[in-house]
Structures are given as structure tokens and as C-alpha cells.
Design a protein around this motif. Structure first.
Motif, PDB file in Angstrom:
ATOM      1  N   ARG A   1       0.921   3.688  12.583  1.00  0.00           N
ATOM      2  CA  ARG A   1      -0.648   3.505  11.860  1.00  0.00           C
ATOM      3  C   ARG A   1      -0.468   2.214  10.997  1.00  0.00           C
ATOM      4  O   ARG A   1      -1.635   1.674  10.901  1.00  0.00           O
ATOM      5  CB  ARG A   1      -1.005   4.817  10.984  1.00  0.00           C
ATOM      6  N   ALA A   2       0.501   1.684  10.213  1.00  0.00           N
ATOM      7  CA  ALA A   2       0.513   0.710   9.448  1.00  0.00           C
ATOM      8  C   ALA A   2       0.221  -0.636  10.350  1.00  0.00           C
ATOM      9  O   ALA A   2      -0.637  -1.545   9.971  1.00  0.00           O
ATOM     10  CB  ALA A   2       1.724   0.574   8.594  1.00  0.00           C
ATOM     11  N   ARG A   3       0.915  -0.555  11.624  1.00  0.00           N
ATOM     12  CA  ARG A   3       0.691  -1.637  12.557  1.00  0.00           C
ATOM     13  C   ARG A   3      -0.625  -1.932  12.608  1.00  0.00           C
ATOM     14  O   ARG A   3      -1.140  -3.021  12.939  1.00  0.00           O
ATOM     15  CB  ARG A   3       1.646  -1.567  13.638  1.00  0.00           C
ATOM     16  N   GLN A   4      -1.292  -1.053  12.996  1.00  0.00           N
ATOM     17  CA  GLN A   4      -2.647  -0.909  13.494  1.00  0.00           C
ATOM     18  C   GLN A   4      -3.688  -1.764  12.222  1.00  0.00           C
ATOM     19  O   GLN A   4      -4.701  -2.412  12.558  1.00  0.00           O
ATOM     20  CB  GLN A   4      -3.248   0.532  13.523  1.00  0.00           C
ATOM     21  N   PHE A   5      -3.066  -1.825  11.165  1.00  0.00           N
ATOM     22  CA  PHE A   5      -3.861  -2.265   9.951  1.00  0.00           C
ATOM     23  C   PHE A   5      -2.938  -3.644   9.560  1.00  0.00           C
ATOM     24  O   PHE A   5      -3.204  -4.096   8.337  1.00  0.00           O
ATOM     25  CB  PHE A   5      -3.965  -1.636   8.882  1.00  0.00           C
ATOM     26  N   GLY A   6      -2.233  -4.176  10.455  1.00  0.00           N
ATOM     27  CA  GLY A   6      -1.234  -5.565  10.044  1.00  0.00           C
ATOM     28  C   GLY A   6      -0.590  -5.286   8.853  1.00  0.00           C
ATOM     29  O   GLY A   6      -0.161  -6.420   8.499  1.00  0.00           O
ATOM     30  N   MET A   7       0.118  -4.194   8.655  1.00  0.00           N
ATOM     31  CA  MET A   7       1.146  -3.892   7.627  1.00  0.00           C
ATOM     32  C   MET A   7       2.535  -3.641   8.363  1.00  0.00           C
ATOM     33  O   MET A   7       2.538  -2.849   9.281  1.00  0.00           O
ATOM     34  CB  MET A   7       0.735  -2.827   6.696  1.00  0.00           C
TER      35      MET A   7
ATOM     36  N   THR B   1       7.592   9.805  10.253  1.00  0.00           N
ATOM     37  CA  THR B   1       7.940   8.538  10.115  1.00  0.00           C
ATOM     38  C   THR B   1       7.396   7.432  11.175  1.00  0.00           C
ATOM     39  O   THR B   1       6.696   6.572  10.705  1.00  0.00           O
ATOM     40  CB  THR B   1       9.558   8.259  10.299  1.00  0.00           C
ATOM     41  N   ASP B   2       7.377   7.878  12.430  1.00  0.00           N
ATOM     42  CA  ASP B   2       6.866   7.211  13.542  1.00  0.00           C
ATOM     43  C   ASP B   2       5.269   7.067  13.277  1.00  0.00           C
ATOM     44  O   ASP B   2       4.757   6.038  13.631  1.00  0.00           O
ATOM     45  CB  ASP B   2       6.927   7.835  14.782  1.00  0.00           C
ATOM     46  N   PHE B   3       4.783   8.064  13.045  1.00  0.00           N
ATOM     47  CA  PHE B   3       3.264   8.166  12.681  1.00  0.00           C
ATOM     48  C   PHE B   3       2.924   7.075  11.572  1.00  0.00           C
ATOM     49  O   PHE B   3       2.021   6.221  11.972  1.00  0.00           O
ATOM     50  CB  PHE B   3       2.857   9.579  12.165  1.00  0.00           C
ATOM     51  N   ALA B   4       3.875   7.110  10.530  1.00  0.00           N
ATOM     52  CA  ALA B   4       3.478   6.227   9.454  1.00  0.00           C
ATOM     53  C   ALA B   4       3.706   4.616   9.952  1.00  0.00           C
ATOM     54  O   ALA B   4       2.781   3.728   9.638  1.00  0.00           O
ATOM     55  CB  ALA B   4       4.417   6.325   8.295  1.00  0.00           C
TER      56      ALA B   4
ATOM     57  N   PHE C   1       0.877  -1.195  -0.011  1.00  0.00           N
ATOM     58  CA  PHE C   1       0.026  -0.034   0.017  1.00  0.00           C
ATOM     59  C   PHE C   1       1.015   1.143  -0.044  1.00  0.00           C
ATOM     60  O   PHE C   1       1.284   1.729   1.027  1.00  0.00           O
ATOM     61  CB  PHE C   1      -0.921   0.037   1.297  1.00  0.00           C
ATOM     62  N   GLU C   2       1.362   1.862  -1.320  1.00  0.00           N
ATOM     63  CA  GLU C   2       2.070   2.952  -1.346  1.00  0.00           C
ATOM     64  C   GLU C   2       1.462   4.159  -0.832  1.00  0.00           C
ATOM     65  O   GLU C   2       0.172   4.198  -0.987  1.00  0.00           O
ATOM     66  CB  GLU C   2       2.611   2.970  -2.763  1.00  0.00           C
ATOM     67  N   SER C   3       2.109   4.977  -0.166  1.00  0.00           N
ATOM     68  CA  SER C   3       1.304   6.165   0.503  1.00  0.00           C
ATOM     69  C   SER C   3       0.220   5.961   1.363  1.00  0.00           C
ATOM     70  O   SER C   3      -0.919   6.598   1.136  1.00  0.00           O
ATOM     71  CB  SER C   3       1.149   7.270  -0.750  1.00  0.00           C
ATOM     72  N   PHE C   4       0.513   4.986   2.135  1.00  0.00           N
ATOM     73  CA  PHE C   4      -0.805   4.647   3.006  1.00  0.00           C
ATOM     74  C   PHE C   4      -1.156   5.783   4.267  1.00  0.00           C
ATOM     75  O   PHE C   4      -2.471   6.109   4.028  1.00  0.00           O
ATOM     76  CB  PHE C   4      -0.481   3.280   4.085  1.00  0.00           C
ATOM     77  N   SER C   5      -0.101   6.307   4.630  1.00  0.00           N
ATOM     78  CA  SER C   5      -0.351   7.217   5.652  1.00  0.00           C
ATOM     79  C   SER C   5       0.491   8.695   5.139  1.00  0.00           C
ATOM     80  O   SER C   5      -0.228   9.632   5.812  1.00  0.00           O
ATOM     81  CB  SER C   5       0.301   6.936   7.083  1.00  0.00           C
ATOM     82  N   ALA C   6       1.505   8.453   4.575  1.00  0.00           N
ATOM     83  CA  ALA C   6       2.377   9.824   4.419  1.00  0.00           C
ATOM     84  C   ALA C   6       2.760  10.025   2.882  1.00  0.00           C
ATOM     85  O   ALA C   6       2.957   8.680   2.240  1.00  0.00           O
ATOM     86  CB  ALA C   6       3.623   9.819   5.047  1.00  0.00           C
TER      87      ALA C   6
END
Length: 232
Positions: A214-220, A208-211, A159-164
Motif C-alpha cells: 500500500r505504501a508503494r502505491q503512494f510513492g512511499m 507486513t506485505d499489505f503495509a 507517515f507513521e501508522s499509514f496502513s497498520a
């Protein structure tokens, strides 16, 4: 405390074999590495994936190219069902695997945003790549317009550019409405039996920490890099 090594490295430069050998899996531009270099990395236990674009062409003029150009990278959009393009892409996949790559990273799959009528044709092209790749590992970049059928043809999704993302003014998080939309797609991905990664763009510790969180919350598993994917 030792920093945890990312599970995969996306690197679009050349060289840096010693640094790349520290990763379990790497995505590389196949034209930048010869068979001996790929063999070296595989000897170090690295799983090597070759970059392959499926809907854009940066090569010389060809019959399959559209007039429209990707404004971000300059590549020509293509008619993905053109027999010449299909043959070109399948040939590149075969060549990369013959050179020793363990699998493929399929990019430019989000045609639902540019030429939605090409979605079924792109799915057919992905199936053609899978057919010549046998048991090779295939990782797809996005391609959400082809879900859930895409999940039957690939082993993982990025998932490119999922959060940032990168913008003209630097790097920034997506606005709340886009983050929510991406979360809905991520929840759909979680229901599929795929390896899941987020590839985000940031240049400071906070973003970086935000990304990553957040990814970990969705199993990534999250990989953070720069716009040109020049970090190792």
C-alpha cells in the motif's frame, strides 16, 4: 533471493552497531550512543539521525509542561511556545549535531489532534530547529497540520501508522474510512518535493506485505517494525 534491506531503520534501543551498519540511514536515541559509536556508523556509510521530540517531555518537572499526559507513552504535553522549551529543544538539536549526527528526526508533531492552537507555535519551533541545523537532514514524523509550510523546513516526512497500527489486542490494519483519509493525505504529500516514508506496525507476514504494497502505491518506502521500535 536475498531480502531487500529497508532504506532506513528506526531503532530506539542501544548497541547493535554491526546490524545498524547495514542500513543507509538510521534514526537513533541520541542519549544511547556516544560520539565514537556515531563515528563508527558514519565510517560505514550510515547516515545517522537523532530523535528529537517537539511537543512532549519525559524529563523532570518543568515550567513548560502541561498537566495533560500522553496516555500511550506517559510523557507530559508541553506549551511549545514556552521560551524555556524552545531553548531546550534547540539545545538538544545542537548537541546531537555536535556529537556527529548527520541530521534530526522530529517527532510528536501532530499537535492538531491535541492542542490545535499550538500549530503555528510548533511551526515556529521547527523553523528554529532548522535555523541551527544549517544543511543537516531533517525528517519529520507526520506534522500534517503544518503543511504545506512544513515542507519548506524539512527534507522528508514519515507517515507513521499509514496502513497498520498497534492496538491493545495486537497489530491490525486501519479500518477502511481511516485508510481512505490517510490516502488523501498521502496524495497531498506526493505533490511536495520530499523524501517520503511509511512507518507501519505489524507482527505477521500478511499485514507486513499489505503495509509495504500500500505504501508503494503512494510513492512511499515502507518500514515495518514493532510498537517499541526494537527491531534492527
Amino acid at each position: 533471493m536475498t531480502e531487500e534491506r529497508a532504506p532506513i531503520c528506526f531503532y530506539y534501543g542501544n548497541g547493535k552497531l554491526l546490524e545498524l551498519a547495514e542500513y543507509p540511514r538510521v534514526v537513533l536515541q541520541p542519549d544511547f550512543y556516544n560520539a565514537e559509536e556515531i563515528a563508527y556508523l558514519k565510517g560505514k556509510g550510515v547516515h545517522c539521525l537523532a530523535y528529537l521530540t517537539l511537543s512532549e517531555d519525559t524529563g523532570p518537572p518543568a515550567d513548560w509542561q502541561r498537566v495533560e499526559v500522553n496516555p500511550d507513552w506517559g510523557g507530559k504535553f508541553v506549551h511549545v511556545d514556552h521560551p524555556g522549551w524552545v531553548s531546550h529543544v534547540v539545545g538538544q538539536a545542537r548537541a546531537a549535531l555536535a556529537a556527529g549526527f548527520d541530521g534530526l528526526f522530529l517527532d510528536t508533531l501532530n499537535v492538531e489532534l491535541t492542542f490545535p492552537e499550538d500549530v503555528p507555535h510548533l511551526l515556529t519551533l521547527v523553523a528554529a530547529v532548522r535555523a541551527v541545523s544549517e544543511s543537516a537532514y531533517i525528517l519529520a514524523n507526520r506534522g500534517f497540520g503544518m503543511l504545506p509550510r512544513l515542507a519548506e523546513l524539512v527534507d522528508g516526512v514519515v507517515f507513521e501508522s499509514f496502513s497498520a497500527r498497534w492496538t491493545e489486542d495486537g497489530y491490525a490494519p486501519w479500518p477502511p474510512d481511516v485508510l481512505e483519509f490517510h490516502a488523501q493525505i498521502a496524495e497531498q504529500l506526493l505533490r511536495l518535493e520530499l523524501d517520503l516514508y511509511a512507518l507501519d506496525y505489524a507482527d505477521d507476514p500478511g499485514l507486513t506485505d499489505f503495509a509495504i504494497r500500500r505504501a508503494r502505491q503512494f510513492g512511499m518506502q515502507c518500514i515495518v517494525s514493532d510498537r517499541a521500535l526494537s527491531r534492527v
